[in-house]
Write a protein that holds these residues in place. Structure first.
Motif, PDB file in Angstrom:
ATOM      1  N   ALA A 163      43.110  46.630  49.547  1.00 38.80           N
ATOM      2  CA  ALA A 163      43.787  45.444  49.015  1.00 38.80           C
ATOM      3  C   ALA A 163      42.863  44.333  48.516  1.00 38.80           C
ATOM      4  CB  ALA A 163      44.738  44.879  50.077  1.00 38.80           C
ATOM      5  N   PRO A 164      41.694  44.077  49.136  1.00 35.92           N
ATOM      6  CA  PRO A 164      40.894  42.932  48.688  1.00 35.92           C
ATOM      7  C   PRO A 164      40.344  43.127  47.266  1.00 35.92           C
ATOM      8  CG  PRO A 164      40.192  43.679  50.868  1.00 35.92           C
ATOM      9  CD  PRO A 164      41.086  44.736  50.310  1.00 35.92           C
TER      10      PRO A 164
ATOM     11  N   PHE B  38      43.000  45.358  55.787  1.00 37.10           N
ATOM     12  CA  PHE B  38      43.246  45.256  54.349  1.00 37.10           C
ATOM     13  C   PHE B  38      42.236  46.074  53.541  1.00 37.10           C
ATOM     14  CE2 PHE B  38      45.321  40.963  55.260  1.00 37.10           C
ATOM     15  CZ  PHE B  38      46.604  41.454  55.051  1.00 37.10           C
ATOM     16  N   ALA B  39      40.984  46.131  54.028  1.00 41.26           N
ATOM     17  CA  ALA B  39      39.959  46.896  53.317  1.00 41.26           C
ATOM     18  C   ALA B  39      40.296  48.389  53.311  1.00 41.26           C
ATOM     19  CB  ALA B  39      38.595  46.657  53.953  1.00 41.26           C
TER      20      ALA B  39
ATOM     21  N   ALA C 293      44.736  39.471  51.184  1.00 43.69           N
ATOM     22  CA  ALA C 293      43.494  40.145  51.555  1.00 43.69           C
ATOM     23  C   ALA C 293      42.275  39.431  50.973  1.00 43.69           C
ATOM     24  CB  ALA C 293      43.529  41.593  51.061  1.00 43.69           C
ATOM     25  N   THR C 294      42.365  38.996  49.728  1.00 48.30           N
ATOM     26  CA  THR C 294      41.256  38.284  49.081  1.00 48.30           C
ATOM     27  C   THR C 294      41.034  36.933  49.735  1.00 48.30           C
ATOM     28  OG1 THR C 294      41.812  39.410  47.003  1.00 48.30           O
ATOM     29  CG2 THR C 294      40.361  37.499  46.856  1.00 48.30           C
TER      30      THR C 294
ATOM     31  N   LYS D 119      41.490  36.358  52.876  1.00 44.91           N
ATOM     32  CA  LYS D 119      40.773  36.655  54.120  1.00 44.91           C
ATOM     33  C   LYS D 119      39.288  36.874  53.854  1.00 44.91           C
ATOM     34  CE  LYS D 119      44.223  36.348  56.848  1.00 44.91           C
ATOM     35  NZ  LYS D 119      44.329  35.089  57.613  1.00 44.91           N
TER      36      LYS D 119
ATOM     37  N   LEU E 296      40.896  41.503  57.684  1.00 44.13           N
ATOM     38  CA  LEU E 296      40.171  42.037  56.533  1.00 44.13           C
ATOM     39  C   LEU E 296      39.853  43.515  56.692  1.00 44.13           C
ATOM     40  CD1 LEU E 296      38.795  41.511  53.816  1.00 44.13           C
ATOM     41  CD2 LEU E 296      36.740  40.809  55.070  1.00 44.13           C
TER      42      LEU E 296
ATOM     43  N   ALA F 219      48.089  42.342  60.490  1.00 45.21           N
ATOM     44  CA  ALA F 219      47.833  42.780  59.116  1.00 45.21           C
ATOM     45  C   ALA F 219      48.468  44.139  58.842  1.00 45.21           C
ATOM     46  CB  ALA F 219      46.326  42.842  58.866  1.00 45.21           C
TER      47      ALA F 219
ATOM     48  N   GLN G  90      43.193  49.580  53.339  1.00 43.87           N
ATOM     49  CA  GLN G  90      44.305  49.720  52.397  1.00 43.87           C
ATOM     50  C   GLN G  90      43.871  49.514  50.942  1.00 43.87           C
ATOM     51  OE1 GLN G  90      47.042  46.763  53.861  1.00 43.87           O
ATOM     52  NE2 GLN G  90      47.767  48.040  55.554  1.00 43.87           N
TER      53      GLN G  90
ATOM     54  N   VAL H 299      49.936  40.953  48.605  1.00 40.82           N
ATOM     55  CA  VAL H 299      49.036  41.553  49.592  1.00 40.82           C
ATOM     56  C   VAL H 299      47.587  41.435  49.131  1.00 40.82           C
ATOM     57  CG1 VAL H 299      48.357  43.712  50.712  1.00 40.82           C
ATOM     58  CG2 VAL H 299      50.772  43.134  50.507  1.00 40.82           C
ATOM     59  N   GLN H 300      47.340  41.608  47.829  1.00 44.48           N
ATOM     60  CA  GLN H 300      45.986  41.426  47.304  1.00 44.48           C
ATOM     61  C   GLN H 300      45.515  39.987  47.482  1.00 44.48           C
ATOM     62  OE1 GLN H 300      46.686  42.893  43.286  1.00 44.48           O
ATOM     63  NE2 GLN H 300      45.297  44.614  43.650  1.00 44.48           N
TER      64      GLN H 300
END
Length: 259
Positions: free
Chosen positions: A207-208, A202-203, A54-55, A57, A199, A97, A205, A50-51
């Motif tokens: 995750a990035p 994910f942000a 996200a990264t 993205k 993103l 996402a 969460q 997941v990281q």
């Protein structure tokens, strides 16, 4: 070297920078840069899937923003299609996402593989498709189809991602009737929105990996700028050839995942 809390060797950093540059170039021409960038991020020791997604993205949105701006200045794509399609894609990507950590990827891989094979056969069998813009619908019908395509492909991008740019291009060419160059220009605008929608989720969460994403993103930006200029200079015929190569690589990659 410590990046985003991870201890990275110089070789790993160079690999990520090279992958970011290559992904930006491929993505700007025809989409599919995630094929290069995401696997490279997954090789980083200690990073979760997941990281990595996200990264990817975060880095991707930097590149697609630059290529979208470059295309807009030189090709001037029809924003009456790209704008609403991007809005629907952003919403779809956010939904995808949100479900990314809940649904198994192996449910979708066979379906995606069949779709890609069909796309490749269609493109090869109809060499005149995408050489010039010949829209299939006008007005409200055109808009509704564009919205549906944006929502569906955006959802896929947020959920999984590989090949999103290629799916956008073939949807704009094969379904709506745009030329390959015009389709690539519009796809970059829509792809920027799908990256943003995913993103944002994910942000929230957490995750990035921001420093790592910005590092890879800087290389992605350079590749995206050069790729967009190359596509514009070479025209729809060149984009079609690169499109077929990227789709073929996607088919091989996903087919290998199933074996």
């Amino acid at each position: 070297m410590t990046v985003s809390g991870l201890e990275l060797s110089l070789a790993t950093v160079l690999l990520l920078v090279l992958a970011g540059f290559a992904a930006g170039w491929v993505d700007a021409v025809v989409g599919g840069g995630g094929l290069v960038q995401l696997p490279a991020l997954l090789l980083v020791p200690g990073i979760s899937p997941v990281q990595a997604l996200a990264t990817n993205k975060l880095a991707g949105i930097l590149g697609t923003s630059v290529s979208a701006a470059t295309y807009y200045r030189r090709v001037q794509p029809d924003l009456r299609t790209a704008g609403p399609m991007a809005g629907a894609a952003l919403a779809g990507a956010g939904g995808g996402a949100a479900l990314a950590s809940l649904l198994p990827e192996d449910v979708f891989v066979p379906i995606i593989l069949v779709a890609l094979v069909a796309v490749a056969v269609y493109t090869v069998a109809r060499p005149q498709v995408g050489r010039a813009t010949a829209l299939r619908w006008q007005g409200r019908t055109h808009l509704l189809v564009a919205l549906g395509l944006g929502l569906a492909i955006g959802f896929y991008d947020g959920l999984l991602g590989p090949g999103t740019g290629s799916f956008l291009v073939i949807a704009l060419v094969g379904v709506l009737g745009y030329a390959f160059l015009e389709a690539s220009a519009q796809a970059k605008i829509v792809n920027t929105a799908t990256n943003l929608g995913a993103l944002l989720v994910f942000a929230v969460q957490g995750a990035p990996l921001w420093r790592l994403g910005l590092l890879v993103g800087a290389a992605n930006v350079l590749g995206a700028y050069l790729g967009a200029r190359t596509a514009i200079a070479r025209g729809s015929g060149f984009v079609r050839v690169v499109f077929l190569v990227v789709v073929a690589v996607l088919i091989v990659r996903l087919g290998a995942d199933l074996l």
